[in-house]
Design a protein around this motif. Sequence first.
Motif, mmCIF file in Angstrom:
data_model
loop_
_atom_site.group_PDB
_atom_site.id
_atom_site.type_symbol
_atom_site.label_atom_id
_atom_site.label_comp_id
_atom_site.label_asym_id
_atom_site.label_seq_id
_atom_site.Cartn_x
_atom_site.Cartn_y
_atom_site.Cartn_z
ATOM 1 N N ILE A 41 49.408 20.155 46.532
ATOM 2 C CA ILE A 41 48.888 21.331 47.239
ATOM 3 C C ILE A 41 49.591 22.617 46.784
ATOM 4 O O ILE A 41 48.917 23.565 46.357
ATOM 5 C CB ILE A 41 48.992 21.129 48.764
ATOM 6 N N PRO A 42 50.942 22.712 46.834
ATOM 7 C CA PRO A 42 51.578 23.924 46.306
ATOM 8 C C PRO A 42 51.408 24.081 44.804
ATOM 9 O O PRO A 42 51.351 25.206 44.293
ATOM 10 C CB PRO A 42 53.054 23.748 46.688
ATOM 11 N N PHE A 43 51.296 22.958 44.078
ATOM 12 C CA PHE A 43 51.067 23.013 42.628
ATOM 13 C C PHE A 43 49.757 23.732 42.313
ATOM 14 O O PHE A 43 49.715 24.642 41.468
ATOM 15 C CB PHE A 43 51.052 21.585 42.071
ATOM 16 N N LEU A 44 48.684 23.358 42.983
ATOM 17 C CA LEU A 44 47.387 24.001 42.759
ATOM 18 C C LEU A 44 47.409 25.457 43.218
ATOM 19 O O LEU A 44 46.779 26.321 42.591
ATOM 20 C CB LEU A 44 46.290 23.231 43.491
ATOM 21 N N TYR A 45 48.134 25.731 44.295
ATOM 22 C CA TYR A 45 48.246 27.111 44.776
ATOM 23 C C TYR A 45 48.931 27.994 43.725
ATOM 24 O O TYR A 45 48.472 29.109 43.452
ATOM 25 C CB TYR A 45 49.037 27.142 46.078
ATOM 26 N N ILE A 46 49.998 27.484 43.107
ATOM 27 C CA ILE A 46 50.713 28.241 42.073
ATOM 28 C C ILE A 46 49.791 28.528 40.893
ATOM 29 O O ILE A 46 49.716 29.664 40.405
ATOM 30 C CB ILE A 46 51.962 27.469 41.602
ATOM 31 N N LEU A 47 49.078 27.508 40.423
ATOM 32 C CA LEU A 47 48.178 27.704 39.288
ATOM 33 C C LEU A 47 47.074 28.698 39.628
ATOM 34 O O LEU A 47 46.700 29.536 38.801
ATOM 35 C CB LEU A 47 47.569 26.369 38.858
ATOM 36 N N TYR A 48 46.556 28.627 40.851
ATOM 37 C CA TYR A 48 45.501 29.558 41.266
ATOM 38 C C TYR A 48 46.015 30.996 41.257
ATOM 39 O O TYR A 48 45.374 31.891 40.687
ATOM 40 C CB TYR A 48 45.000 29.186 42.658
ATOM 41 N N VAL A 49 47.173 31.218 41.874
ATOM 42 C CA VAL A 49 47.720 32.577 41.943
ATOM 43 C C VAL A 49 47.997 33.100 40.540
ATOM 44 O O VAL A 49 47.659 34.243 40.204
ATOM 45 C CB VAL A 49 49.007 32.600 42.799
ATOM 46 N N LEU A 50 48.611 32.264 39.707
ATOM 47 C CA LEU A 50 48.935 32.713 38.357
ATOM 48 C C LEU A 50 47.680 33.022 37.556
ATOM 49 O O LEU A 50 47.614 34.029 36.850
ATOM 50 C CB LEU A 50 49.758 31.637 37.633
ATOM 51 N N PHE A 51 46.681 32.159 37.658
ATOM 52 C CA PHE A 51 45.471 32.386 36.875
ATOM 53 C C PHE A 51 44.770 33.660 37.316
ATOM 54 O O PHE A 51 44.336 34.477 36.491
ATOM 55 C CB PHE A 51 44.526 31.193 36.996
ATOM 56 N N VAL A 52 44.675 33.858 38.614
ATOM 57 C CA VAL A 52 44.006 35.052 39.143
ATOM 58 C C VAL A 52 44.766 36.314 38.739
ATOM 59 O O VAL A 52 44.178 37.290 38.255
ATOM 60 C CB VAL A 52 43.873 34.968 40.671
ATOM 61 N N GLU A 53 46.102 36.300 38.925
ATOM 62 C CA GLU A 53 46.876 37.505 38.634
ATOM 63 C C GLU A 53 46.968 37.776 37.138
ATOM 64 O O GLU A 53 46.958 38.932 36.711
ATOM 65 C CB GLU A 53 48.275 37.378 39.231
ATOM 66 N N LEU A 54 47.063 36.711 36.334
ATOM 67 C CA LEU A 54 47.075 36.917 34.886
ATOM 68 C C LEU A 54 45.752 37.501 34.414
ATOM 69 O O LEU A 54 45.716 38.365 33.541
ATOM 70 C CB LEU A 54 47.354 35.600 34.160
ATOM 71 N N THR A 55 44.655 37.027 34.994
ATOM 72 C CA THR A 55 43.345 37.557 34.632
ATOM 73 C C THR A 55 43.233 39.030 35.028
ATOM 74 O O THR A 55 42.751 39.863 34.251
ATOM 75 C CB THR A 55 42.227 36.749 35.323
ATOM 76 N N LYS A 56 43.696 39.372 36.238
ATOM 77 C CA LYS A 56 43.645 40.764 36.686
ATOM 78 C C LYS A 56 44.515 41.667 35.825
ATOM 79 O O LYS A 56 44.196 42.844 35.615
ATOM 80 C CB LYS A 56 44.124 40.855 38.143
ATOM 81 N N SER A 57 45.636 41.129 35.337
ATOM 82 C CA SER A 57 46.587 41.956 34.592
ATOM 83 C C SER A 57 46.116 42.267 33.180
ATOM 84 O O SER A 57 46.665 43.166 32.529
ATOM 85 C CB SER A 57 47.955 41.264 34.516
ATOM 86 N N LEU A 58 45.103 41.541 32.690
ATOM 87 C CA LEU A 58 44.693 41.722 31.300
ATOM 88 C C LEU A 58 44.259 43.157 31.011
ATOM 89 O O LEU A 58 44.572 43.714 29.956
ATOM 90 C CB LEU A 58 43.556 40.754 30.957
ATOM 91 N N ASP A 59 43.536 43.753 31.935
ATOM 92 C CA ASP A 59 43.053 45.122 31.719
ATOM 93 C C ASP A 59 44.191 46.137 31.696
ATOM 94 O O ASP A 59 44.031 47.232 31.165
ATOM 95 C CB ASP A 59 42.052 45.508 32.810
ATOM 96 N N ARG A 60 45.346 45.780 32.298
ATOM 97 C CA ARG A 60 46.485 46.703 32.331
ATOM 98 C C ARG A 60 47.457 46.473 31.180
ATOM 99 O O ARG A 60 48.479 47.151 31.102
ATOM 100 C CB ARG A 60 47.218 46.563 33.676
ATOM 101 N N GLN A 61 47.144 45.501 30.311
ATOM 102 C CA GLN A 61 48.035 45.177 29.209
ATOM 103 C C GLN A 61 47.533 45.823 27.915
ATOM 104 O O GLN A 61 46.336 46.070 27.748
ATOM 105 C CB GLN A 61 48.121 43.661 29.022
ATOM 106 N N PRO A 62 48.442 46.088 26.954
ATOM 107 C CA PRO A 62 48.014 46.614 25.653
ATOM 108 C C PRO A 62 47.043 45.642 24.985
ATOM 109 O O PRO A 62 47.177 44.416 25.148
ATOM 110 C CB PRO A 62 49.323 46.702 24.862
#
Length: 279
Positions: free
Chosen positions: A161-182
């Motif tokens: 349960i926490p494992f899937l939560y970590i992957l979900y948060v990371l995937f969502v935030e990494l995807t959101k951060s792409l537009d703010r990255q060079p």
Amino acid sequence: MIPEQLTQGQYDTVYNLLSLVIAAQLFTALFLVAAQPRVLPRYRQALLVSAVVCGIAAYHYFRIFDSFRDAFVTDAVGGRGTYTQAPGASFNEGYRYVDWLLTVPLLLVELVVVLALARKLQASLLWRLIPASALMIALGYPGEVASSDAVRHVFGLLSTIPFLYILYVLFVELTKSLDRQPPAVRDTISKLRILLFASWGVYPIAYLVPLLGFDGADAWVGKQAGYSIADILAKCLYGLLIYRIARLKSFADDPAFAEAEEGTAEGHASGRSGVQVPA
């Protein structure tokens, strides 16, 4: 369950994999420390944390290696034969969980730091991810050392349960951060998302090996192999990708730094070839 006997091939497989992980973690840590000047100061903390992760892992794998050699012995001439558990000795699986309890939160820290997100967002991510990672490891350990498949199932499910939560948060935030990255960094961050899913996914598979129809020594050796390979991917390869992201972001943030670094690289190349680059 730790097997009572290992064949020569099984013993050699675990022995060589543990040696490989020690070498990979140790020299990745040394590289990341030596590479500090190759990125801007604002990204060096991420490299330092990554080096600490690999250093902690190298230390624990030394302990795992010693525990393995003490736990299995043979009376065969030349040390080639069937290995049995030494009287009064046992392989300590707890070293892995102590390692993960320290390194998994640090892996999350180095990722958040290298992305250079807004401080408020960084704090929010760490407050969500670090407790979840500690809970994941803490719930996995009772199942790891359990002698009952039912107990292993229960704690395996709870830690998922926490494992899937970590992957979900990371995937969502990494995807959101792409537009703010060079632009030069976006492809590497996308690959990092894939590495997170691929490498972190090996851990539950290795954990479930004893429950997938394998038993005895084969299951135990398969589990050790899975954990060892996953640790190389999730720490060494992950750390090298963090270094690449830090370097590309350094170039994007400071063109003068990029020009100086590229000039240094050209100078090294010309020195190796014996050709002088005109000033």
